[in-house]
Design an enzyme around this catalytic site. Structure first.
Site, PDB file in Angstrom:
ATOM      1  N   SER A  49       0.994  -0.931   0.245  1.00 29.72           N
ATOM      2  CA  SER A  49      -0.053  -0.301   0.057  1.00 29.72           C
ATOM      3  C   SER A  49       1.155   1.316   0.236  1.00 29.72           C
ATOM      4  O   SER A  49       1.928   1.301   0.834  1.00 29.72           O
ATOM      5  CB  SER A  49      -0.616  -0.133   1.693  1.00 29.72           C
ATOM      6  OG  SER A  49      -2.082  -1.161   1.481  1.00 29.72           O
ATOM      7  N   CYS A  71      -6.720  -1.379  11.923  1.00 28.61           N
ATOM      8  CA  CYS A  71      -7.404  -2.433  11.775  1.00 28.61           C
ATOM      9  C   CYS A  71      -8.305  -3.544  12.270  1.00 28.61           C
ATOM     10  O   CYS A  71      -9.108  -3.301  12.787  1.00 28.61           O
ATOM     11  CB  CYS A  71      -7.956  -3.943  10.435  1.00 28.61           C
ATOM     12  SG  CYS A  71      -6.521  -4.804  11.046  1.00 28.61           S
TER      13      CYS A  71
HETATM   14  N1  PLP Z   1      -0.908  -5.968   5.507  1.00 26.86           N
HETATM   15  C1  PLP Z   1      -0.165  -5.196   6.687  1.00 26.86           C
HETATM   16  C2  PLP Z   1       1.464  -6.247   7.065  1.00 26.86           C
HETATM   17  C3  PLP Z   1      -0.969  -3.763   6.745  1.00 26.86           C
HETATM   18  O1  PLP Z   1       0.612  -3.205   7.970  1.00 26.86           O
HETATM   19  C4  PLP Z   1      -1.467  -3.526   6.510  1.00 26.86           C
HETATM   20  C5  PLP Z   1      -2.168  -1.944   7.162  1.00 26.86           C
HETATM   21  O2  PLP Z   1      -1.409  -1.827   8.484  1.00 26.86           O
HETATM   22  C6  PLP Z   1      -1.917  -4.213   5.483  1.00 26.86           C
HETATM   23  C7  PLP Z   1      -1.805  -5.196   5.179  1.00 26.86           C
HETATM   24  C8  PLP Z   1      -3.201  -3.136   5.253  1.00 26.86           C
HETATM   25  O3  PLP Z   1      -3.146  -2.514   3.973  1.00 26.86           O
HETATM   26  P1  PLP Z   1      -4.577  -1.488   3.800  1.00 26.86           P
HETATM   27  O4  PLP Z   1      -5.316  -0.379   4.977  1.00 26.86           O
HETATM   28  O5  PLP Z   1      -3.252  -0.139   3.398  1.00 26.86           O
HETATM   29  O6  PLP Z   1      -5.069  -2.132   2.832  1.00 26.86           O
END
Ligand code: PLP
Length: 397
Positions: free
Chosen positions: A211, A336
């Site tokens: 991202s 999240c």
């Molecule tokens: N994977 C990891 C290791 C992350 O830290 C995050 C977000 O914090 C994600 C996936 C998901 O990213 P996004 O919320 O930008 O879709």
């Protein structure tokens, strides 16, 4: 951060959750937003062609930064979408092709986007889902991956950097093992890109996701990097863009901005990391001398510069965070799952005692963190203790 911003919201030490947009990146984005508004699929006029050319240039720049082929880049809205597209798309395509369940092994400290996709696919009968173990520092055992690969695993999922502890995983060794046993390797590189050198040159048969908002670009853009030979069913239908794998009008300005931010990160990452690690180490030292029972979680030898994941046993992390929320932006764990009452699945998988999990704080530093910021953070935390001592004698360091 400007003095005004600090006065309004406090000091920002939550760079793992997201990063502020770098002013240079923002300027570039705003200029492109004004100038490049054609639909890149509108090849009948110059407005479309300019946008299409900008995307092609961005593909080449991104490919240069991480050593992949420009055609392997699928632009998405971010890592969650990239992860979902790959995990769902690959396992359903492969399971239909092979007429059996796909065997997947994953680290238990993966991001929820990986774990929840895998849990759903297991419930849907598409995959057989096995989990690796981690030790108390959150480290994996490569021999466990090798043993599983030997028995015939289709896909191994281990992230490059953990989003809570900041642990760096041995991706090259994992890729080598996976490749030797003809297993595909899925590496969620979301927290690695921009923080550590990351190149696909030494990662054979590896698919990655990331991202842009983790490396000082705006939110809403990311990528999946996957060899075109890997079978994937799309999640969305209705257009021929990106080989119909991820159809929909592409956002040329945002894609170019991600490419620019990635290039900046490549140029500045080493210097940034050195400076950030010094600030982090100093903050860690000062916190430890103030609160000697403090535990530093994760693999302190192999962690990214901005990561400071600590536990203050005997302290309720939610109360502390609620108390400092207007002065200090830190978190109890992944953004999240912040606000959820469930303890961190990462710390649970590491087998940490309940009081260590309860007292866990994720502090993450980044490009714009200054010494004044870390000094201030220390003062805020100290003040919390002096104020709460009156009410809670067991909070005394
Ligand atoms: N994977 C990891 C290791 C992350 O830290 C995050 C977000 O914090 C994600 C996936 C998901 O990213 P996004 O919320 O930008 O879709």
């Amino acid at each position: 951060m400007s003095d005004d911003e600090t006065a309004k919201h406090g000091i920002y030490l939550d760079y793992f959750s997201t990063t502020p947009v770098d002013p240079r990146v923002l300027d570039y984005y705003l200029q492109l937003l004004k100038e490049v508004y054609g639909n890149p699929s509108s090849v009948d006029h110059d407005f479309g062609r300019v946008a299409a050319r900008l995307i092609q240039k961005s593909r080449e720049e991104i490919a240069d930064c991480i050593a992949c082929q420009p055609g392997e880049i699928i632009f998405t809205s971010g890592a969650t979408e990239s992860i979902s597209l790959f995990l769902q798309g690959f396992t359903t395509a492969q399971s239909a092709r092979l007429r059996r369940k796909i065997k997947v092994i994953a680290s238990p400290v993966e991001h929820a986007a990986v774990l929840e996709n895998l849990t759903m696919l297991q419930s849907a009968g598409v995959i057989e889902f096995l989990t690796l173990s981690v030790d108390q520092q959150g480290c994996i055992d490569l021999r466990e991956i090798e043993a599983a690969a030997k028995l015939g695993i289709d896909l191994v999922c281990v992230m490059a950097v953990n989003n809570e502890t900041g642990n760096i995983y041995p991706v090259e060794e994992i890729a080598a093992i996976a490749s030797e046993y003809h297993t595909l390797y899925f590496c969620d590189a979301t927290q690695a890109i921009g923080k550590i050198p990351f190149s696909l040159a030494n990662l054979p048969d590896t698919v990655i996701s990331f991202s842009a908002h983790k490396f000082y670009a705006p939110k809403g853009i990311g990528a999946l990097i996957v060899d075109r030979a890997v079978p994937i069913m799309p999640l969305f239908y209705g257009g021929a863009q990106q080989h119909s794998l991820r159809p929909g009008t592409l956002n040329a300005p945002l894609i170019a901005t991600m490419a620019y931010a990635l290039q900046l990160a490549g140029l500045e990452q080493e210097a940034d990391a050195g400076r950030i690690a010094r600030l982090r180490d100093n903050l860690q030292l000062q916190l430890k001398s103030f609160y000697p029972q403090m535990v530093v979680n994760g693999d302190t030898v192999n962690r990214v510069a901005g990561a400071l994941h600590i536990s203050l046993p005997g302290v309720n992390n939610k109360q502390l965070i609620a108390h400092v929320r207007n002065t200090l932006a830190i978190s109890t764990g992944a953004a999240c799952s912040s606000g959820s009452e469930r303890p961190s699945h990462v710390l649970k998988a590491m087998g940490l005692p309940a009081d260590v999990i309860e007292g866990a704080l994720r502090i993450s530093l980044g490009r714009f963190t200054t010494e004044q910021d870390t000094d201030y953070a220390l003062e805020v935390i100290k003040k919390y203790f002096s104020e709460s001592i009156l009410g809670h004698a067991n909070c005394l360091p």
